[in-house]
Design a protein around this motif. Structure first.
Motif, PDB file in Angstrom:
ATOM      1  N   VAL A  28     -27.369   7.588  16.353  1.00  0.00           N
ATOM      2  CA  VAL A  28     -26.425   6.672  17.112  1.00  0.00           C
ATOM      3  C   VAL A  28     -26.341   5.826  16.396  1.00  0.00           C
ATOM      4  O   VAL A  28     -26.870   5.122  15.574  1.00  0.00           O
ATOM      5  N   ASP A  29     -24.782   5.489  16.170  1.00  0.00           N
ATOM      6  CA  ASP A  29     -24.078   4.331  15.600  1.00  0.00           C
ATOM      7  C   ASP A  29     -23.437   3.365  16.602  1.00  0.00           C
ATOM      8  O   ASP A  29     -22.941   3.689  17.763  1.00  0.00           O
ATOM      9  N   ILE A  30     -23.234   2.105  16.093  1.00  0.00           N
ATOM     10  CA  ILE A  30     -22.879   1.054  17.225  1.00  0.00           C
ATOM     11  C   ILE A  30     -21.704   0.240  16.486  1.00  0.00           C
ATOM     12  O   ILE A  30     -21.773  -0.078  15.362  1.00  0.00           O
ATOM     13  N   CYS A  31     -20.706   0.162  17.260  1.00  0.00           N
ATOM     14  CA  CYS A  31     -19.468  -0.723  16.664  1.00  0.00           C
ATOM     15  C   CYS A  31     -19.232  -1.719  17.896  1.00  0.00           C
ATOM     16  O   CYS A  31     -19.230  -1.370  19.053  1.00  0.00           O
ATOM     17  N   ASN A  32     -18.917  -3.099  17.408  1.00  0.00           N
ATOM     18  CA  ASN A  32     -18.707  -4.129  18.720  1.00  0.00           C
ATOM     19  C   ASN A  32     -17.490  -4.530  18.928  1.00  0.00           C
ATOM     20  O   ASN A  32     -17.332  -5.214  19.642  1.00  0.00           O
ATOM     21  N   LYS A  39     -11.917   2.592  13.255  1.00  0.00           N
ATOM     22  CA  LYS A  39     -12.294   2.922  11.751  1.00  0.00           C
ATOM     23  C   LYS A  39     -13.116   3.795  11.730  1.00  0.00           C
ATOM     24  O   LYS A  39     -13.148   4.896  10.851  1.00  0.00           O
ATOM     25  N   THR A  40     -14.402   3.429  12.271  1.00  0.00           N
ATOM     26  CA  THR A  40     -15.656   4.304  12.147  1.00  0.00           C
ATOM     27  C   THR A  40     -15.565   5.628  12.736  1.00  0.00           C
ATOM     28  O   THR A  40     -15.898   6.542  12.084  1.00  0.00           O
ATOM     29  N   ALA A  41     -14.856   5.612  13.954  1.00  0.00           N
ATOM     30  CA  ALA A  41     -14.710   6.899  14.676  1.00  0.00           C
ATOM     31  C   ALA A  41     -13.821   7.919  13.808  1.00  0.00           C
ATOM     32  O   ALA A  41     -14.010   9.219  13.636  1.00  0.00           O
ATOM     33  N   LEU A  42     -12.787   7.582  13.269  1.00  0.00           N
ATOM     34  CA  LEU A  42     -11.824   8.317  12.379  1.00  0.00           C
ATOM     35  C   LEU A  42     -12.374   8.677  11.112  1.00  0.00           C
ATOM     36  O   LEU A  42     -12.224   9.775  10.506  1.00  0.00           O
ATOM     37  N   ALA A  43     -13.108   8.015  10.631  1.00  0.00           N
ATOM     38  CA  ALA A  43     -13.786   8.274   9.224  1.00  0.00           C
ATOM     39  C   ALA A  43     -15.231   8.876   9.407  1.00  0.00           C
ATOM     40  O   ALA A  43     -15.660   9.797   8.493  1.00  0.00           O
ATOM     41  N   GLY A  44     -15.681   8.985  10.469  1.00  0.00           N
ATOM     42  CA  GLY A  44     -17.370   9.649  10.660  1.00  0.00           C
ATOM     43  C   GLY A  44     -16.981  11.019  11.303  1.00  0.00           C
ATOM     44  O   GLY A  44     -15.971  11.399  11.805  1.00  0.00           O
ATOM     45  N   ASP A  45     -18.101  11.749  11.445  1.00  0.00           N
ATOM     46  CA  ASP A  45     -18.121  13.096  11.923  1.00  0.00           C
ATOM     47  C   ASP A  45     -19.022  13.032  13.121  1.00  0.00           C
ATOM     48  O   ASP A  45     -20.193  13.168  13.255  1.00  0.00           O
ATOM     49  N   TYR A  46     -18.359  12.510  14.337  1.00  0.00           N
ATOM     50  CA  TYR A  46     -19.276  12.368  15.482  1.00  0.00           C
ATOM     51  C   TYR A  46     -18.865  13.582  16.460  1.00  0.00           C
ATOM     52  O   TYR A  46     -17.999  14.242  16.607  1.00  0.00           O
ATOM     53  N   ASP A  47     -20.040  13.954  17.406  1.00  0.00           N
ATOM     54  CA  ASP A  47     -19.895  14.759  18.232  1.00  0.00           C
ATOM     55  C   ASP A  47     -19.437  14.218  19.600  1.00  0.00           C
ATOM     56  O   ASP A  47     -19.059  14.819  20.534  1.00  0.00           O
ATOM     57  N   LEU A  48     -19.564  12.975  19.944  1.00  0.00           N
ATOM     58  CA  LEU A  48     -18.914  12.320  21.073  1.00  0.00           C
ATOM     59  C   LEU A  48     -18.866  10.622  20.933  1.00  0.00           C
ATOM     60  O   LEU A  48     -19.727  10.256  20.095  1.00  0.00           O
ATOM     61  N   ILE A  49     -17.987  10.023  21.627  1.00  0.00           N
ATOM     62  CA  ILE A  49     -17.760   8.642  21.378  1.00  0.00           C
ATOM     63  C   ILE A  49     -18.175   8.126  22.828  1.00  0.00           C
ATOM     64  O   ILE A  49     -17.376   8.786  23.671  1.00  0.00           O
ATOM     65  N   ILE A  50     -18.904   7.001  23.148  1.00  0.00           N
ATOM     66  CA  ILE A  50     -18.995   6.317  24.058  1.00  0.00           C
ATOM     67  C   ILE A  50     -18.157   4.934  23.940  1.00  0.00           C
ATOM     68  O   ILE A  50     -18.351   4.136  23.076  1.00  0.00           O
ATOM     69  N   LEU A  51     -16.905   4.841  24.637  1.00  0.00           N
ATOM     70  CA  LEU A  51     -16.085   3.753  24.266  1.00  0.00           C
ATOM     71  C   LEU A  51     -15.976   2.924  25.553  1.00  0.00           C
ATOM     72  O   LEU A  51     -15.666   3.261  26.646  1.00  0.00           O
ATOM     73  N   ASP A  52     -16.231   1.812  25.387  1.00  0.00           N
ATOM     74  CA  ASP A  52     -15.939   0.580  26.426  1.00  0.00           C
ATOM     75  C   ASP A  52     -14.574   0.304  26.418  1.00  0.00           C
ATOM     76  O   ASP A  52     -13.851   0.298  25.629  1.00  0.00           O
ATOM     77  N   LEU A  53     -14.272  -0.184  27.633  1.00  0.00           N
ATOM     78  CA  LEU A  53     -12.609  -0.357  27.843  1.00  0.00           C
ATOM     79  C   LEU A  53     -12.242  -1.734  27.549  1.00  0.00           C
ATOM     80  O   LEU A  53     -11.422  -1.885  26.782  1.00  0.00           O
ATOM     81  N   MET A  54     -13.177  -2.854  27.734  1.00  0.00           N
ATOM     82  CA  MET A  54     -12.752  -4.207  27.465  1.00  0.00           C
ATOM     83  C   MET A  54     -13.437  -4.481  25.982  1.00  0.00           C
ATOM     84  O   MET A  54     -14.564  -4.578  26.088  1.00  0.00           O
ATOM     85  N   LEU A  55     -12.790  -4.462  25.023  1.00  0.00           N
ATOM     86  CA  LEU A  55     -13.247  -4.865  23.337  1.00  0.00           C
ATOM     87  C   LEU A  55     -12.316  -5.964  23.064  1.00  0.00           C
ATOM     88  O   LEU A  55     -11.084  -6.104  23.397  1.00  0.00           O
ATOM     89  N   PRO A  56     -12.932  -6.989  22.069  1.00  0.00           N
ATOM     90  CA  PRO A  56     -12.143  -7.831  21.555  1.00  0.00           C
ATOM     91  C   PRO A  56     -11.313  -6.984  20.458  1.00  0.00           C
ATOM     92  O   PRO A  56     -11.573  -6.190  19.861  1.00  0.00           O
ATOM     93  N   GLY A  57     -10.080  -7.633  20.301  1.00  0.00           N
ATOM     94  CA  GLY A  57      -9.179  -7.148  19.457  1.00  0.00           C
ATOM     95  C   GLY A  57      -8.465  -5.883  20.039  1.00  0.00           C
ATOM     96  O   GLY A  57      -7.871  -6.058  21.112  1.00  0.00           O
ATOM     97  N   MET A  58      -8.544  -4.778  19.615  1.00  0.00           N
ATOM     98  CA  MET A  58      -7.916  -3.541  20.138  1.00  0.00           C
ATOM     99  C   MET A  58      -8.826  -2.994  21.352  1.00  0.00           C
ATOM    100  O   MET A  58      -9.882  -2.969  21.232  1.00  0.00           O
ATOM    101  N   ASP A  59      -8.077  -2.781  22.397  1.00  0.00           N
ATOM    102  CA  ASP A  59      -8.626  -2.471  23.704  1.00  0.00           C
ATOM    103  C   ASP A  59      -9.093  -1.160  23.748  1.00  0.00           C
ATOM    104  O   ASP A  59      -8.692  -0.325  22.908  1.00  0.00           O
ATOM    105  N   GLY A  60     -10.113  -0.743  24.663  1.00  0.00           N
ATOM    106  CA  GLY A  60     -10.524   0.602  24.677  1.00  0.00           C
ATOM    107  C   GLY A  60      -9.145   1.746  25.141  1.00  0.00           C
ATOM    108  O   GLY A  60      -9.464   3.057  24.396  1.00  0.00           O
ATOM    109  N   PHE A  61      -8.272   1.357  25.396  1.00  0.00           N
ATOM    110  CA  PHE A  61      -7.038   2.336  25.990  1.00  0.00           C
ATOM    111  C   PHE A  61      -6.360   2.593  24.557  1.00  0.00           C
ATOM    112  O   PHE A  61      -6.249   3.852  24.438  1.00  0.00           O
TER     113      PHE A  61
END
Length: 224
Positions: A28-32, A39-61
């Motif tokens: 597991v990796d974490i981004c806040n 950036k991490t999602a597009l660069a990494g080789d992940y099998d699933l992403i858990i994405l919060d909706l309300m995030l600072p900066g760019m929102d989950g949508f």
């Protein structure tokens, strides 16, 4: 070992999710923030992403939308918002599932396992053959089979099915599908999309598999 990316600004929640997932042998990796997560999602080789909706900066949508433009891996959206409109919007942008906080960490782990298992076992691409569950599309032979039985499709039904199957977990409006399959200069009405979707469903659906899902008020998507 499957890799999970958690994009969550609440550190305590992210750490709790990570602990439970690591106990189930996930890496597991974490981004806040949304920007860092994208950036991490597009660069990494992940099998699933858990994405919060309300995030600072760019929102989950927005993060979900941009990830889905490049990757088809499962996205599990989580939020404290309980409004159906947020759920519909998230699914419409390509999220595979939506969980409302607070939720049981064990339920989260169960859903993560289910989505990864379904993605791994139902999707297999070899050359010009697409296999999803009991459905097989042979692009070279222009042939579709379900559970080994060949299915007769019209040219537009085949084109529609192939387009959706090649873009799984992405929701397309009737207008977009009409444009992509029939073309800008086609004579007709977007309502023909609804008719063709139903015909394709009638031909490919089995007792246990419903491949094409209606996202009410948004459009259609092919589930894997």
């Amino acid at each position: 070992m499957s890799k999970i990316l958690i994009i969550e600004d609440e550190v305590a929640i992210a750490d709790l999710e990570k602990d439970y997932l690591e106990l189930s042998d996930f890496k597991v990796d974490i981004c806040n923030t949304g920007d860092e997560g994208l950036k991490t999602a597009l660069a990494g080789d992940y099998d699933l992403i858990i994405l919060d909706l309300m995030l600072p900066g760019m929102d989950g949508f927005e993060v979900c939308k941009k990830i889905r433009e490049e990757k088809n891996i499962p996205i599990l959206m989580v939020s404290a918002k309980k409004d159906d409109i947020d759920k519909i919007r998230g699914l419409g942008l390509g999220a595979d599932d939506y969980m409302t906080k607070p939720f049981s960490p064990n339920e989260l782990v169960a859903r993560v396992k289910a989505h990864i298992s379904r993605y791994d076992t139902l999707t297999s691409k070899s050359g010009n053959v697409i296999t999803i569950g009991k459905l097989m599309i042979d692009k070279d032979a222009h042939k579709v089979t379900v559970d080994g039985k060949e299915i007769s499709l019209t040219a537009k039904e085949y084109d529609l099915l192939l387009f959706l199957a090649e873009n799984p977990n992405h929701t397309f409006s009737k207008e977009i599908l009409f444009d992509r399959i029939w073309g800008m200069d086609a004579i007709g009405d977007v309502s023909t999309v609804t008719v063709h979707i139903q015909r394709v469903r009638d031909k490919i659906n089995t007792e246990n598999e419903r491949y094409i899902e209606t996202i009410w008020g948004v459009g259609y998507r092919f589930n894997i």
